[in-house]
Design a protein around this motif. Structure first.
Motif, mmCIF file in Angstrom:
data_model
loop_
_atom_site.group_PDB
_atom_site.id
_atom_site.type_symbol
_atom_site.label_atom_id
_atom_site.label_comp_id
_atom_site.label_asym_id
_atom_site.label_seq_id
_atom_site.Cartn_x
_atom_site.Cartn_y
_atom_site.Cartn_z
ATOM 1 N N PHE A 96 -0.907 3.650 -8.426
ATOM 2 C CA PHE A 96 -0.283 4.666 -7.577
ATOM 3 C C PHE A 96 -1.329 5.622 -7.014
ATOM 4 C CE2 PHE A 96 3.954 3.841 -9.599
ATOM 5 C CZ PHE A 96 4.642 3.642 -8.415
ATOM 6 N N THR A 97 -2.285 5.991 -7.826
ATOM 7 C CA THR A 97 -3.361 6.865 -7.363
ATOM 8 C C THR A 97 -4.171 6.177 -6.272
ATOM 9 O OG1 THR A 97 -3.466 7.921 -9.519
ATOM 10 C CG2 THR A 97 -5.366 8.202 -8.087
ATOM 11 N N GLY A 98 -4.460 4.886 -6.455
ATOM 12 C CA GLY A 98 -5.174 4.124 -5.423
ATOM 13 C C GLY A 98 -4.418 4.110 -4.112
ATOM 14 N N GLY A 99 -3.100 3.946 -4.179
ATOM 15 C CA GLY A 99 -2.289 3.982 -2.963
ATOM 16 C C GLY A 99 -2.304 5.341 -2.297
ATOM 17 N N CYS A 100 -2.233 6.398 -3.102
ATOM 18 C CA CYS A 100 -2.271 7.763 -2.564
ATOM 19 C C CYS A 100 -3.621 8.052 -1.915
ATOM 20 C CB CYS A 100 -1.991 8.754 -3.683
ATOM 21 S SG CYS A 100 -1.983 10.474 -3.145
ATOM 22 N N ILE A 101 -4.696 7.678 -2.584
ATOM 23 C CA ILE A 101 -6.029 7.902 -2.018
ATOM 24 C C ILE A 101 -6.196 7.113 -0.724
ATOM 25 C CG2 ILE A 101 -8.489 7.442 -2.404
ATOM 26 C CD1 ILE A 101 -7.976 8.181 -5.363
ATOM 27 N N ILE A 104 -4.348 9.062 1.955
ATOM 28 C CA ILE A 104 -5.058 10.307 2.263
ATOM 29 C C ILE A 104 -6.328 10.022 3.067
ATOM 30 C CG2 ILE A 104 -6.380 12.186 1.194
ATOM 31 C CD1 ILE A 104 -4.251 12.207 -1.023
ATOM 32 N N THR A 105 -6.974 8.901 2.790
ATOM 33 C CA THR A 105 -8.177 8.515 3.519
ATOM 34 C C THR A 105 -7.837 7.736 4.789
ATOM 35 O OG1 THR A 105 -9.348 8.338 1.424
ATOM 36 C CG2 THR A 105 -10.370 7.277 3.323
ATOM 37 N N TRP A 110 -7.675 6.275 10.603
ATOM 38 C CA TRP A 110 -6.906 5.606 11.649
ATOM 39 C C TRP A 110 -6.761 6.515 12.865
ATOM 40 C CZ3 TRP A 110 -1.492 3.125 10.382
ATOM 41 C CH2 TRP A 110 -1.069 2.349 11.461
ATOM 42 N N ALA A 111 -6.484 7.793 12.627
ATOM 43 C CA ALA A 111 -6.299 8.738 13.735
ATOM 44 C C ALA A 111 -7.576 8.892 14.568
ATOM 45 C CB ALA A 111 -5.850 10.099 13.199
#
Length: 146
Positions: A96-101, A104-105, A110-111
């Motif tokens: 879950f932390t990997g998905g959140c990071i 966030i990154t 992408w933007a």
């Protein structure tokens, strides 16, 4: 003559049966959400191609689906954490932390790549996909690195 199984093996078998039931419930919930969305959609939208604006649901169906999605993406995983052993719980939290990071990154990256003309504009499904794929990649890394 077979040797009687010990209490640790009994507990492991119980945990494995519970995990099978948990996965079956998650699959049924997900399949039900997909079926209801497809069956009651009055538009020509697609959740997989990002054509959100073409989806059209009755308000009551939309509320029911929203509640089912909250149950599937929030309640079921939190309940699952209480049913697994501490090692699997730790691996899941790392995933879950990997998905959140990744989100966030990934979103700011992408933007700025969009601003530079390299990729299409960021969208909700893409951010969801970043999180989902990152969690799927993070879990086995957590398992094998330890």
């Amino acid at each position: 003559m077979t040797k009687p199984i010990g209490p640790g093996e009994v507990r492991t078998r119980q945990r494995q049966r519970r995990q099978i039931v948990y996965v079956a419930i998650a699959a049924l919930l997900g399949g039900g959400i997909g079926f209801v969305t497809g069956f009651f959609d009055k538009g020509d939208g697609s959740l997989f191609t990002g054509e959100w604006e073409a989806l059209s649901l009755d308000p009551a169906i939309a509320v029911i689906l929203a509640l089912a999605l909250v149950a599937g993406f929030t309640v079921l995983p939190l309940y699952g954490f209480t049913q697994v052993d501490e090692m699997k719980r730790e691996y899941n939290l790392i995933a879950f932390t990997g998905g959140c990071i990744a989100v966030i990154t990934g979103f700011p990256v992408w933007a700025v790549l969009y601003a530079g003309g390299f990729v299409p504009a960021p969208h909700a499904f893409g951010v969801f996909a970043i999180a989902f794929v990152a969690m799927m990649v993070s879990y086995p890394i957590a398992c094998f690195v330890r």
